[in-house]
Write a protein that holds these residues in place. Structure first.
Motif, PDB file in Angstrom:
ATOM      1  N   ALA A 287       0.800  -1.371   0.138  1.00 12.25           N
ATOM      2  CA  ALA A 287       0.014  -0.033   0.086  1.00 12.25           C
ATOM      3  C   ALA A 287       0.905   1.295  -0.020  1.00 12.25           C
ATOM      4  O   ALA A 287       0.446   2.153  -0.550  1.00 12.25           O
ATOM      5  CB  ALA A 287      -0.959  -0.006   1.099  1.00 12.25           C
ATOM      6  N   GLY A 288       1.983   1.260   0.711  1.00  8.78           N
ATOM      7  CA  GLY A 288       2.971   2.262   0.854  1.00  8.78           C
ATOM      8  C   GLY A 288       3.527   2.659  -0.580  1.00  8.78           C
ATOM      9  O   GLY A 288       4.236   3.592  -0.773  1.00  8.78           O
ATOM     10  N   ALA A 289       3.675   1.567  -1.221  1.00  8.54           N
ATOM     11  CA  ALA A 289       4.329   1.653  -2.489  1.00  8.54           C
ATOM     12  C   ALA A 289       3.482   1.893  -3.755  1.00  8.54           C
ATOM     13  O   ALA A 289       3.711   1.773  -5.021  1.00  8.54           O
ATOM     14  CB  ALA A 289       5.293   0.515  -2.980  1.00  8.54           C
ATOM     15  N   GLU A 290       2.092   2.039  -3.474  1.00  7.27           N
ATOM     16  CA  GLU A 290       1.030   2.452  -4.450  1.00  7.27           C
ATOM     17  C   GLU A 290       0.722   0.982  -5.442  1.00  7.27           C
ATOM     18  O   GLU A 290       0.251   1.038  -6.497  1.00  7.27           O
ATOM     19  CB  GLU A 290       1.361   3.415  -5.522  1.00  7.27           C
ATOM     20  N   ALA A 291       0.765   0.028  -4.575  1.00  8.12           N
ATOM     21  CA  ALA A 291       0.287  -1.275  -4.935  1.00  8.12           C
ATOM     22  C   ALA A 291      -1.162  -1.400  -4.590  1.00  8.12           C
ATOM     23  O   ALA A 291      -1.577  -1.071  -3.410  1.00  8.12           O
ATOM     24  CB  ALA A 291       0.876  -2.295  -4.867  1.00  8.12           C
ATOM     25  N   GLY A 292      -2.080  -2.339  -5.230  1.00  8.63           N
ATOM     26  CA  GLY A 292      -3.179  -2.863  -4.763  1.00  8.63           C
ATOM     27  C   GLY A 292      -2.847  -3.726  -3.867  1.00  8.63           C
ATOM     28  O   GLY A 292      -2.039  -4.704  -4.035  1.00  8.63           O
ATOM     29  N   VAL A 293      -3.775  -4.005  -2.878  1.00 11.31           N
ATOM     30  CA  VAL A 293      -3.612  -5.177  -1.767  1.00 11.31           C
ATOM     31  C   VAL A 293      -4.707  -6.181  -1.709  1.00 11.31           C
ATOM     32  O   VAL A 293      -5.981  -5.454  -1.454  1.00 11.31           O
ATOM     33  CB  VAL A 293      -3.256  -4.475  -0.550  1.00 11.31           C
ATOM     34  N   VAL A 294      -4.469  -7.513  -1.844  1.00 11.50           N
ATOM     35  CA  VAL A 294      -5.811  -8.147  -1.695  1.00 11.50           C
ATOM     36  C   VAL A 294      -5.333  -9.259  -0.408  1.00 11.50           C
ATOM     37  O   VAL A 294      -4.335  -9.921  -0.448  1.00 11.50           O
ATOM     38  CB  VAL A 294      -6.002  -9.176  -2.665  1.00 11.50           C
ATOM     39  N   ASP A 295      -6.088  -9.369   0.623  1.00 14.83           N
ATOM     40  CA  ASP A 295      -5.967 -10.001   1.826  1.00 14.83           C
ATOM     41  C   ASP A 295      -6.474 -11.579   1.347  1.00 14.83           C
ATOM     42  O   ASP A 295      -7.528 -12.037   1.802  1.00 14.83           O
ATOM     43  CB  ASP A 295      -6.421  -9.539   2.972  1.00 14.83           C
ATOM     44  N   LEU A 296      -5.413 -12.359   1.008  1.00 20.38           N
ATOM     45  CA  LEU A 296      -5.644 -13.772   0.584  1.00 20.38           C
ATOM     46  C   LEU A 296      -6.401 -14.666   1.639  1.00 20.38           C
ATOM     47  O   LEU A 296      -7.203 -15.465   1.506  1.00 20.38           O
ATOM     48  CB  LEU A 296      -4.750 -14.257  -0.209  1.00 20.38           C
ATOM     49  N   ALA A 297      -5.517 -14.457   2.842  1.00 18.98           N
ATOM     50  CA  ALA A 297      -6.221 -15.321   4.036  1.00 18.98           C
ATOM     51  C   ALA A 297      -7.413 -14.801   4.441  1.00 18.98           C
ATOM     52  O   ALA A 297      -8.444 -15.581   4.740  1.00 18.98           O
ATOM     53  CB  ALA A 297      -5.036 -14.788   4.943  1.00 18.98           C
ATOM     54  N   GLY A 298      -7.674 -13.620   4.496  1.00 24.96           N
ATOM     55  CA  GLY A 298      -9.038 -12.895   4.988  1.00 24.96           C
ATOM     56  C   GLY A 298     -10.250 -13.467   4.041  1.00 24.96           C
ATOM     57  O   GLY A 298     -11.201 -13.626   4.380  1.00 24.96           O
ATOM     58  N   ARG A 299      -9.881 -13.500   2.760  1.00 23.46           N
ATOM     59  CA  ARG A 299     -10.846 -13.682   1.715  1.00 23.46           C
ATOM     60  C   ARG A 299     -11.100 -14.906   1.345  1.00 23.46           C
ATOM     61  O   ARG A 299     -12.189 -15.323   1.092  1.00 23.46           O
ATOM     62  CB  ARG A 299     -10.411 -12.835   0.448  1.00 23.46           C
ATOM     63  N   THR A 300     -10.091 -15.843   1.545  1.00 20.97           N
ATOM     64  CA  THR A 300     -10.545 -17.234   1.235  1.00 20.97           C
ATOM     65  C   THR A 300      -9.784 -18.517   2.287  1.00 20.97           C
ATOM     66  O   THR A 300     -10.215 -19.387   2.113  1.00 20.97           O
ATOM     67  CB  THR A 300      -9.279 -17.530  -0.281  1.00 20.97           C
TER      68      THR A 300
END
Length: 256
Positions: A198-211
């Motif tokens: 996030a600090g480097a301007e990337a999108g972030v997906v929490d795979l553990a939380g989501r799946t």
């Protein structure tokens, strides 16, 4: 009974319990290492062309999960699933992969170099963290390495999406209580990766939380070695990643 006697007894019991716990973890760790895992040679090709329309270059970087270990064909990997989804929006997706089984965040720099040699990807998807969690890589190293990787790709002109460490508590290759310790380590690495991305301007997906919940409940989401995802597992990850990957694809010119 004297308090000193009680304290001594409690200390002895605690030491005995701690020793037993260490022994159990050592045995579980040995069993996990001796387990037969899928060979890196079994990963399917990481490249392909999907669909027709305006061109889009999609690159995968990271560890064995980014390489698709656990399935037999490119279309069943995370990259293949994402390429198919993107192609359904009228894009001709050129998929490539620099992912290497066993990679940690410190190995991403070399992968970026291999990707950029062949041209700047419009969208780069990074799946990494599991090996860092297992090796207990210092979190400041995880953050620094991932930050540098994302910034390098962004500076080159790529939109970047990072899938953080999956739920290692769902992996059947670890016995208990080692499995939950790995899950704890994975959560720490995932949080560090999210901060860096996030600090480097990337999108972030929490795979553990989501799946993670689905992986824990359904053993069919894992391949034969109980660690790498199956086709169903990779499909779950691709669906979790796709909204941000699609948004990233809309911001690119497709002219790299």
């Amino acid at each position: 009974m004297k308090l000193s006697t009680v304290a001594a007894g409690a200390a002895t019991a605690a030491a005995t319990a701690a020793g037993a716990a260490v022994s159990v973890l050592a045995i579980e760790g040995l069993l996990a290492r001796r387990r037969r895992y899928l060979s890196a040679d079994l990963a399917p090709p990481g490249s392909g062309v999907f669909g027709t329309g305006r061109p889009l270059r999609l690159a995968l970087l990271g560890d064995s999960t980014a390489a698709g270990l656990g399935v037999l064909v490119t279309g069943e990997t995370v990259g293949g699933r994402l390429a198919e989804l993107l192609s359904s929006t009228g894009r001709r997706v050129h998929l490539s992969s620099a992912a290497v089984a066993g990679s940690r965040t410190a190995d991403l720099d070399a992968q970026v170099a291999r990707v950029l040699v062949h041209g700047v990807p419009d969208v780069a998807v990074i799946l990494v963290g599991g090996e860092d969690a297992i090796a207990f890589t210092p979190l400041d190293v995880v953050e620094a390495e991932l930050t540098a990787t994302v910034r390098r790709l962004v500076a080159a002109g790529s939109a970047v999406v990072v899938g953080t460490c999956p739920d290692l508590g769902a992996a059947r290759n670890f016995g208990q209580p080692l499995r939950e310790i790995m899950a704890w380590s994975g959560r720490r690495v995932a949080a560090a990766s999210a901060r860096a991305a996030a600090g480097a301007e990337a999108g972030v997906v929490d795979l553990a939380g989501r799946t993670g919940g689905v992986f824990r409940a359904d053993g069919g989401t894992l391949s034969a070695d109980g660690y790498h995802p199956s086709a169903d597992g990779y499909q779950l990850w691709a669906l979790a990643l796709y909204p941000l990957v699609y948004e990233a694809s809309r911001t690119t010119s497709g002219q790299h």
